[in-house]
Design a protein around this motif. Structure first.
Motif, PDB file in Angstrom:
ATOM      1  N   VAL A  16      49.489  22.579  31.734  1.00  0.00           N
ATOM      2  CA  VAL A  16      49.086  22.830  30.551  1.00  0.00           C
ATOM      3  C   VAL A  16      48.159  22.067  29.542  1.00  0.00           C
ATOM      4  CG1 VAL A  16      49.749  24.739  28.559  1.00  0.00           C
ATOM      5  CG2 VAL A  16      50.106  25.463  31.188  1.00  0.00           C
ATOM      6  N   VAL A  17      49.578  21.267  29.654  1.00  0.00           N
ATOM      7  CA  VAL A  17      49.456  19.865  28.191  1.00  0.00           C
ATOM      8  C   VAL A  17      47.626  18.859  28.519  1.00  0.00           C
ATOM      9  CG1 VAL A  17      50.399  18.003  27.353  1.00  0.00           C
ATOM     10  CG2 VAL A  17      51.322  19.575  27.346  1.00  0.00           C
ATOM     11  N   PHE A  18      47.775  18.590  29.632  1.00  0.00           N
ATOM     12  CA  PHE A  18      46.640  18.035  30.314  1.00  0.00           C
ATOM     13  C   PHE A  18      45.359  18.606  30.527  1.00  0.00           C
ATOM     14  CE2 PHE A  18      49.971  15.433  32.588  1.00  0.00           C
ATOM     15  CZ  PHE A  18      49.886  14.829  31.797  1.00  0.00           C
ATOM     16  N   GLY A  19      45.632  20.517  31.460  1.00  0.00           N
ATOM     17  CA  GLY A  19      44.823  21.570  31.122  1.00  0.00           C
ATOM     18  C   GLY A  19      44.318  21.315  29.579  1.00  0.00           C
TER      19      GLY A  19
ATOM     20  N   PHE B 275      46.200  32.367  21.683  1.00  0.00           N
ATOM     21  CA  PHE B 275      47.047  33.271  22.724  1.00  0.00           C
ATOM     22  C   PHE B 275      47.258  33.311  23.845  1.00  0.00           C
ATOM     23  CE2 PHE B 275      45.842  37.095  25.268  1.00  0.00           C
ATOM     24  CZ  PHE B 275      47.593  37.434  25.276  1.00  0.00           C
ATOM     25  N   LEU B 276      45.849  32.558  24.622  1.00  0.00           N
ATOM     26  CA  LEU B 276      45.229  32.367  26.425  1.00  0.00           C
ATOM     27  C   LEU B 276      46.560  30.858  26.553  1.00  0.00           C
ATOM     28  CD1 LEU B 276      41.756  33.281  26.424  1.00  0.00           C
ATOM     29  CD2 LEU B 276      43.407  34.278  27.724  1.00  0.00           C
ATOM     30  N   MET B 277      46.450  29.930  25.145  1.00  0.00           N
ATOM     31  CA  MET B 277      46.714  28.731  26.030  1.00  0.00           C
ATOM     32  C   MET B 277      48.458  29.426  25.898  1.00  0.00           C
ATOM     33  SD  MET B 277      47.264  25.498  24.366  1.00  0.00           S
ATOM     34  CE  MET B 277      48.008  25.565  22.720  1.00  0.00           C
ATOM     35  N   LEU B 278      49.286  30.095  24.830  1.00  0.00           N
ATOM     36  CA  LEU B 278      50.590  30.597  25.493  1.00  0.00           C
ATOM     37  C   LEU B 278      51.162  31.164  25.851  1.00  0.00           C
ATOM     38  CD1 LEU B 278      51.839  30.721  21.363  1.00  0.00           C
ATOM     39  CD2 LEU B 278      51.988  28.790  22.915  1.00  0.00           C
ATOM     40  N   LEU B 279      49.746  32.199  26.758  1.00  0.00           N
ATOM     41  CA  LEU B 279      50.098  33.156  27.395  1.00  0.00           C
ATOM     42  C   LEU B 279      50.238  32.191  28.885  1.00  0.00           C
ATOM     43  CD1 LEU B 279      50.609  36.035  28.098  1.00  0.00           C
ATOM     44  CD2 LEU B 279      47.872  35.796  29.327  1.00  0.00           C
ATOM     45  N   LEU B 280      49.830  31.154  29.302  1.00  0.00           N
ATOM     46  CA  LEU B 280      49.341  30.291  30.087  1.00  0.00           C
ATOM     47  C   LEU B 280      51.031  29.792  30.363  1.00  0.00           C
ATOM     48  CD1 LEU B 280      47.180  29.348  32.525  1.00  0.00           C
ATOM     49  CD2 LEU B 280      47.374  27.005  31.377  1.00  0.00           C
ATOM     50  N   ALA B 281      51.143  29.225  28.995  1.00  0.00           N
ATOM     51  CA  ALA B 281      52.374  28.614  28.944  1.00  0.00           C
ATOM     52  C   ALA B 281      53.104  29.514  29.764  1.00  0.00           C
ATOM     53  CB  ALA B 281      52.838  27.828  28.067  1.00  0.00           C
ATOM     54  N   LEU B 282      53.291  30.809  29.047  1.00  0.00           N
ATOM     55  CA  LEU B 282      54.680  31.337  29.652  1.00  0.00           C
ATOM     56  C   LEU B 282      54.328  31.391  30.638  1.00  0.00           C
ATOM     57  CD1 LEU B 282      56.099  33.030  27.715  1.00  0.00           C
ATOM     58  CD2 LEU B 282      54.715  34.749  27.449  1.00  0.00           C
ATOM     59  N   VAL B 283      53.819  31.595  31.291  1.00  0.00           N
ATOM     60  CA  VAL B 283      53.443  32.814  33.230  1.00  0.00           C
ATOM     61  C   VAL B 283      54.052  31.509  33.712  1.00  0.00           C
ATOM     62  CG1 VAL B 283      51.811  33.192  34.200  1.00  0.00           C
ATOM     63  CG2 VAL B 283      52.160  34.376  32.338  1.00  0.00           C
ATOM     64  N   LEU B 284      53.466  30.359  33.153  1.00  0.00           N
ATOM     65  CA  LEU B 284      53.608  28.674  34.075  1.00  0.00           C
ATOM     66  C   LEU B 284      55.304  28.246  34.054  1.00  0.00           C
ATOM     67  CD1 LEU B 284      50.370  26.551  33.994  1.00  0.00           C
ATOM     68  CD2 LEU B 284      51.919  27.840  35.800  1.00  0.00           C
ATOM     69  N   MET B 285      55.939  28.911  33.114  1.00  0.00           N
ATOM     70  CA  MET B 285      57.313  28.396  32.150  1.00  0.00           C
ATOM     71  C   MET B 285      58.193  29.656  33.413  1.00  0.00           C
ATOM     72  SD  MET B 285      57.518  26.781  28.830  1.00  0.00           S
ATOM     73  CE  MET B 285      57.311  28.163  28.181  1.00  0.00           C
ATOM     74  N   ALA B 286      57.395  30.985  33.080  1.00  0.00           N
ATOM     75  CA  ALA B 286      58.666  31.773  33.377  1.00  0.00           C
ATOM     76  C   ALA B 286      58.433  32.017  35.266  1.00  0.00           C
ATOM     77  CB  ALA B 286      57.772  33.539  33.107  1.00  0.00           C
ATOM     78  N   TRP B 287      58.169  31.202  35.818  1.00  0.00           N
ATOM     79  CA  TRP B 287      57.702  31.369  37.195  1.00  0.00           C
ATOM     80  C   TRP B 287      58.257  31.257  38.011  1.00  0.00           C
ATOM     81  CZ3 TRP B 287      54.421  35.401  39.207  1.00  0.00           C
ATOM     82  CH2 TRP B 287      53.889  35.012  40.780  1.00  0.00           C
TER      83      TRP B 287
END
Lengths: 499, 931
Positions: A218-221, B570-582
């Motif tokens: 995410v950070v690098f993206g 929102f989209l950034m946090l959502l993406l981070a959320l999904v990637l962390m939760a997975w």
């Protein structure tokens, strides 16, 4: 021997120049500042060439700051990938510094030192072999870019920079989270050490390490402007002053570079259970980035917006290369990265000149007053357009062909070819429309505007670099091939001699 | 080497017209013609070698990684095309000298023309697939420049863009095809590829390769349904139409078909697709040409039709069809170039190209008329002219093919129909223009052109006659060699004769001629019939579709990116959320094996306070001052936590940072309304954001818990062990900051310095309205600087400075250090600002904060560089113990110099930020480098 220190000089030189320029006696003297800036930029190019030749002949050069043995101290690592990007950055710096010295640097204070600090951050990010130090240099380059973005002031710049700053601050916070998680699982910050340990991580730590790795995606993206993290880019690039936008051409590439360093190397194929952990996520986002880039390119209504959207296209293409890690894709991506950075910077500088000659029409694709220098700017625009579309004889077609060919080798041509080829077509459609509107559909009379020699010199630097990329393409592609092999083989924990 | 010069000479010649433009038109034209003329001589000199079947070639490495090498070869086909390119090119240069007006930039025109010539030579000479593509694209680019030469004309601009779009798209398809071919064969070398026909035809990818390849070739050669760009390319000056859009560039497509004939042809797919496309193009072109009133329009469609004919021949699959195709390439180039030139002369000397106005020109320009009519007869396929011969061959071959099984008889029938229309429009060209009554409303009185403008036409028309009457003598060997290069095999025997006896092809020819005459005579009816159909201007259709594409893309893009930062976040946090939760889903044991510490009341209390502070911050988020207060509780608890877990340095830092930030916040809040909006958007959005935040917090909390409850084997033990022995300090945190990871600190103080400069830039020109009262209308107190505060803070200053000096000095061994000391000094000075105001401070502290930042950075840098003098790496520290009477034993460490740099930078940066914010509240300007 003093030669060992050449590894750290690309960071210290701009820091020294920048700090000197902040001294009030210097910062009040524009002429002195500009000369200092030009000298530093030329030196940076010389240094980068030197380092590149050194590394290509003698292999990767490491430098332990403070002489603490790795992995405990901070290790700088100059390998082929890093040195090529250092050279790219310093060439860009030289072009931008010359261009801005024509007067853009006087529209607000501290332009020249900020330029230096910005480059210090970028060079540091490329050189460091320590993931926390990478964070520090990310901060350096980000904070400098915030300041440069608002150079000259005005509503548009302030609004764009607000988005840029807030999103990137959130990104920095995520970076820290990720580093905390990774330190909590790896127990180390040195990239080579992390790489060596990645395969050894097991059980529960594995899942936590995955969280860290994905968070770094995410950070690098965000830095690379990958969908859906790209929202900061179009506005920021379109609002930035021309030389700043040109310098920003490298910003997204830092994200790509970090993905290579971290996700292709540390979490690359040697990482055991963590191998290629980000790829299933990167793939679709890379593809969508390219697809959205094409849509955005088609929708562009002004030259700078178009250039910014072309950045997204190039990011999408590069991400697709990163998403298919192999020597051929990485080498192709690296060549294309250098090309697209130079070409993007070129079009931003040209857009800056065009804007200055068209009155209220600025760089929008509407009928406006004729340009004062139609032939010169038209010729330059034509060259930049060919380079951006990926048409011969400029380096774009080599990069495109390399990527197409690499995708074919990897057996993913069915996915990658259509958007890659269509992106060229979209660029061709829109750039021919843009050129036609700006240069040919005019009304009224041209207002005499002079173009400063320094502006032309800045553009000239980029042109020479683009031409050299074609002439020396044989050598350069062989070099990127070696760099890709180095990268994928992984960073080795070797100490510099004598310690 | 000669080979290289044939290409290099024109390449170098690109600049000559630009350089010689100023010496007048004759010199410019002559100098432009010189390099191609020499190249032509070199080419002719190579003729014996090439005709004997040898293939001179040249090879040099360029980009091995891509398989793109510089490779040239001169086989029969290449030689033939070079001859056409250089020969007709030279005639066009001569012709254009008279055609261009004084207004036109001759240098620019010639330069583009020679660029095209070079590109076209490159295409035909290339022996490497990718190099071929490179030149192929250059022909599209130079064609764009030439079509748009009269750039002030909208039809020229649109025509150029359309041509570029179509041929550019085809070029991309071709690139795909060539890379696929290279990939299948394993080489981009043309000779290797030409020898791999079976491999390619049997490849799984053959259909894809063929589709992409044909897209490239068909777009370039204006084959149906991509033919629409060619007529609009006629907006170019006529020399361009004659050269690019009839004789050479559009032949590049059929050249490519011929070039790859040995490897790609030979399958049913090829024969069906190529012959059908060719036939469709032949018919559509011939039919449409008849209805064009514009002279160049008629010729353009006629070109389309003849290109279709050549394509048809390449798709027939009979033994001699490729020979006929090559023959027709030559013949068409010769008669069509001369016809375009004639049309250009008519346009030039009469001011119109409209056949409804142009009538009876025979009386005004009999010589030109004769030449044009000979060429047009050749186009119609009249015996004793070259066009007749290749058309006869074509008829003969259509009778030989069996591609469509029992329906194969359609092919000769349709070919005859195409030829019939060809006769009809040729007749129209001759009769309408030169006879058919008197001219109507011409802008100029027509007359013969300048002598030398007609020379190129004369040469070409003579060639039509010579080839038509003595074909074997004129082109026999050439045709054989070129056809041999196409087939890559021995050429079957064929006879080039004017008379083959009474046979079926002759009958077809006669039918075509008589049918054509009949159609022309009765054209009235056909015109009436055709007028029912609305004529679509491809230019407008193209422009409209581009516009609509842009519009649709814009709508789609706006749908995704509406400029809202809230959505982006929102989209950034959502993406981070999904990637962390997975990955967390797979983590079955949240708690690790580490023994937990016992709880005590202090911890519970502080935790409760922390949670309360956080919740209150959110609750009060629209009441800014309150929110800030609640936030500072969080900060305080964090510093307590640091102290609790034995990190006094961090506690001190956190505490002082807290103070500074709250002060800066307060200054900023002064300019904002006390209350923010309670709702930041629709309730839906707020609930969405709230949901993501809660989820995000819970995920991060889980991760923290999982991490903290696990044992960790890390590098931190090394720091504890070596802090004293290696870094000379017992305060590990400080040694990490200035030594182990001093480089990070150098970066961070740079960040601080830059931040200050950035804030300066942001605020430098900002003027804000000073609020005179708060939100509720209560006026601010008159007394801006309360005496008590002034007194206390002033007396505290020396003490604070002393403390900061103490903290600084003891830093290496005890809690403290430059960063904290800097913050303490800064706070003490800020207090003076608060108590006395900017003006008061400015008078008493003549310090430039930038200078502080600069010197801080430079001192830190110097401390690092100092180790170079001793042959050590950057930031390698040194320390030793000394003894002074009265002071006792003390330590000196180079890290302290570095720490001094940190100290100064922190003060400079903090105060520069503060002073800038403070400046907004006063009319006074602060001291900066400006003054």
């Amino acid at each position: 021997m003093m030669f060992q220190h050449v590894v750290i000089l690309p960071i210290l030189l701009p820091l020294l120049a920048g700090a000197l320029m902040v001294i009030p006696a210097v910062s009040r003297n524009m002429v002195l500042q500009r000369r200092l800036g030009t000298v530093a930029s030329v030196l940076a190019v010389v240094l980068a060439v030197w380092l590149l030749v050194l590394v290509d002949h003698n292999g990767t050069q490491a430098y332990a700051v403070g002489e603490w043995k790795p992995p405990f101290g901070i290790l700088l690592v100059a390998d082929r990938l890093a040195t090529l990007l250092l050279l790219l950055t310093s060439v860009l710096l030289l072009a931008v510094q010359l261009f801005a010295s024509a007067g853009e640097d006087e529209r607000g204070r501290f332009f020249q030192p900020l330029l230096m600090f910005q480059v210090m951050g970028i060079q540091g990010a490329f050189l460091t072999g320590d993931i926390f130090n990478l964070f520090v240099f990310f901060e350096v380059l980000l904070i400098a870019s915030y300041a440069l973005l608002i150079h000259g002031g005005g509503k548009a710049k302030t609004a764009a920079s607000l988005h840029y700053v807030i999103l990137n601050l959130a990104g920095s916070a995520l970076f820290l989270f990720a580093l905390g998680i990774l330190y909590g699982t790896f127990g180390t910050l040195n990239m080579a050490d992390m790489q060596a340990n990645a395969a050894l991580i097991q059980n529960d730590d594995l899942y936590l390490a995955k969280v860290g790795a994905l968070l770094l995606l995410v950070v690098f993206g965000l830095k690379a402007a990958m969908l859906p993290l790209h929202f900061w880019l179009p506005k920021a690039y379109a609002a930035a002053p021309a030389p700043v936008a040109a310098l920003f051409a490298i910003m997204t590439k830092i994200g790509i570079y970090s993905l290579w360093r971290v996700h292709s190397a540390i979490f690359g194929e040697h990482a055991g259970a963590l191998a290629n952990v980000a790829l299933p996520w990167l793939w679709p986002m890379a593809w969508l980035t390219l697809a959205l880039g094409v849509v955005a390119v088609l929708a562009s209504q002004s030259l700078r917006a178009l250039a910014a959207n072309l950045v997204i296209v190039s990011v999408g293409s590069l991400l697709l290369m990163v998403a298919n890690p192999a020597q051929s894709t990485t080498a192709a991506g690296l060549y294309y990265l250098v090309h697209s950075t130079l070409a993007t910077a070129l079009i931003f500088l040209i857009a800056g000149l065009i804007m200055g000659q068209r009155g209220k029409s600025e760089d929008r694709f509407v009928r406006g007053r004729p340009l004062a220098h139609p032939r010169l700017l038209g010729g330059l625009f034509f060259i930049a357009a060919l380079a951006l579309i990926g048409m011969p004889p400029f380096s774009g077609f080599i990069g495109k062909a390399l990527m197409l060919s690499a995708a074919l080798d990897e057996g993913v041509a069915g996915w990658i070819w259509p958007p890659l080829l269509l992106s060229s077509l979209a660029a061709l459609l829109v750039l021919s429309r843009a050129g036609s509107s700006i240069f040919w559909r005019s009304r009224g009379r041209a207002v005499p505007v002079t173009i400063d020699t320094r502006q032309l010199a800045g553009i000239g630097v980029l042109l020479v670099a683009l031409v050299l990329m074609v002439v020396l393409a044989g050598w350069l592609t062989a070099f990127t091939d070696r760099a890709a092999a180095d990268l994928l083989a992984g960073m080795q924990l070797v100490l510099p001699e004598g310690r | 080497m000669t080979l290289l010069w044939i290409l290099l000479l024109p390449m170098m010649g690109i600049v000559t017209p630009l350089l010689t433009e100023r010496y007048g038109r004759n010199v410019c034209a002559a100098m432009t013609a010189l390099p191609p003329a020499i190249a032509l001589m070199l080419l002719l000199q190579q003729a014996p070698v090439v005709m004997s079947g040898q293939v001179p070639s040249l090879h040099a490495e360029w980009i091995p990684a891509l398989g793109l090498n510089l490779a040239l070869h001169l086989d029969g086909l290449a030689w033939l095309f070079c001859l056409l390119i250089l020969g007709i090119g030279l005639l066009v240069i001569l012709y254009a000298r008279y055609y261009l007006s004084d207004r036109d930039s001759m240098g620019q025109f010639y330069a583009s023309l020679i660029l095209f010539m070079t590109a076209m030579l490159g295409v035909v000479l290339s022996a490497n697939l990718l190099q071929l593509w490179l030149f192929w694209e250059l022909t599209s680019i130079s064609s764009f420049l030439l079509i748009s030469f009269w750039s002030w004309r909208t039809d020229a601009r649109k025509g150029a863009r359309m041509a570029l779009a179509v041929t550019g798209a085809g070029g991309l398809a071709l690139l795909g095809a060539l890379i696929l071919i290279g990939h299948e064969v394993g080489s981009f070398d043309l000779a290797t590829v030409l020898a791999s026909g079976d491999l390619l035809r049997q490849s799984e990818l053959y259909p894809v390769i063929l589709a992409l390849f044909l897209l490239g070739a068909f777009t370039k050669s204006a084959q149906f349904p991509f033919h629409f760009w060619l007529p609009h390319a006629m907006a170019a000056p006529t020399p361009v139409s004659s050269y690019l859009h009839s004789a050479t560039m559009v032949k590049a497509g059929v050249f490519l078909l011929a070039r790859f004939y040995p490897v790609l042809a030979g399958t049913d797919l090829w024969f069906v697709v190529v012959s059908l496309t060719g036939m469709a193009t032949l018919l559509v072109g011939a039919y449409t040409a008849l209805f064009k009133h514009d002279l160049k329009g008629l010729l353009a469609y006629s070109t389309v039709s003849h290109l279709g004919l050549i394509t048809l021949l390449l798709g027939l699959g009979t033994a001699l069809a490729p020979v006929a195709a090559v023959f027709h390439i030559i013949n068409h180039a010769v008669f069509k170039a001369s016809l375009f030139m004639a049309a250009g002369i008519i346009d030039h000397e009469s001011g119109s190209r409209d056949m409804r106005k142009l009538n009876g020109l025979w009386q005004f320009m009999p010589v030109t008329a004769t030449l044009a009519m000979v060429a047009a007869s050749s186009m119609a396929g009249v015996p004793l002219l070259n066009g007749f011969l290749s058309k006869e061959m074509m008829f003969a071959e259509t009778l030989e093919q069996y591609t469509f099984g029992a329906l194969s008889w359609w092919v000769p029938l349709l070919a005859t129909i195409g030829a019939t229309f060809s006769v009809a429009y040729s007749l129209r060209f001759m009769h309408d223009v030169f006879f058919n009554g008197q001219p109507i409303d011409l802008p100029k009185t027509p007359h013969e052109p300048p002598r030398y403008m007609r020379v190129p036409v004369e040469i070409l028309v003579v060639l039509c006659l010579l080839v038509g009457m003595f074909p074997d003598l004129m082109v026999g060997t050439l045709l054989k060699t070129a056809a041999g290069a196409v087939l890559q095999a021995p050429v079957p025997e064929f006879e080039l004769g004017v008379w083959h006896g009474f046979n079926l092809p002759l009958l077809m020819s006669m039918l075509a001629v008589s049918g054509g005459v009949a159609i022309y005579v009765n054209r009235r009816f056909l015109f009436q019939f055709q007028s029912q159909f609305a004529e679509r201007d491809a230019k407008l259709v193209f422009e409209a579709s581009v516009q609509s594409l842009v519009r649709k893309a814009g709508q789609l893009h706006h749908l995704i990116d509406n400029g809202s930062m809230q959505r982006a976040m929102f989209l950034m946090l959502l993406l981070a959320l999904v990637l962390m939760a997975w990955p967390l889903m797979d983590l079955l044991n949240t708690a690790g094996g580490r023994p937990e510490l016992a709880l005590n009341w202090g911890v519970v209390f502080c935790t409760a306070l922390l949670i309360a502070g956080t919740l209150l911050t959110i609750w009060w988020s629209h009441q800014r001052l309150w929110a800030l207060l609640a936030l500072s509780i969080v900060g305080l608890v964090v510093s307590v936590a640091f102290a609790w877990f034995s990190a006094p340095d961090l506690a001190l830092t956190q505490l002082s940072v807290e103070v500074v930030t709250v002060l800066l916040f307060l200054l900023a809040l002064f300019f904002l309304p006390r209350h923010g909006p309670i709702m930041d958007g629709p309730l839906r959005i707020m609930m969405r954001d709230l949901g993501v935040s809660v989820l995000f917090g819970s995920v991060v909390g889980t991760i923290c818990y999982a991490l903290l409850t696990r044992p960790l084997d890390s590098i931190s033990g090394y720091f504890l062990e070596h802090s004293k022995t290696g870094g000379g300090g017992t305060n590990v945190v400080n040694v990490i900051l200035v030594d182990f990871r001093g480089f990070d600190t150098l970066g961070e103080i740079t960040v601080l310095g830059i931040a200050a400069l950035g804030i300066y830039k942001l605020l430098a020109r900002m003027t804000l309205a000073m609020p005179s009262a708060d939100d509720d209308g209560r006026a601010w107190a008159r007394e801006r600087h309360p005496a008590l505060l002034a007194l206390v803070s002033q007396s505290l200053l020396p003490l604070a400075l002393l403390v900061s000096a103490y903290i600084f000095l003891r830093g290496h061994n005890m809690p403290g250090g430059g960063f904290i000391a800097g913050l303490i000094t800064a706070i003490a000075l800020i207090q003076q600002y608060v108590a006395h105001g900017v003006v008061w401070m400015k008078q008493r502290m003549p310090l430039s904060y930038e200078a502080l930042i600069a010197s801080g950075l430079l001192i830190a840098l110097t401390a690092g560089l100092g180790s170079w003098l001793f042959g050590h790496n950057f930031l390698k520290t040194w320390y030793d113990y000394f003894y002074l009477p009265g002071v006792g034993k003390f330590e000196l460490a180079s890290a302290m110099v570095f720490d001094l740099g940190v100290y100064l930078t922190v003060i400079g940066a903090t105060l520069l930020i503060l002073a800038n914010l403070g400046k907004l509240t006063t009319s006074e300007r602060i001291r900066t480098g400006d003054e």
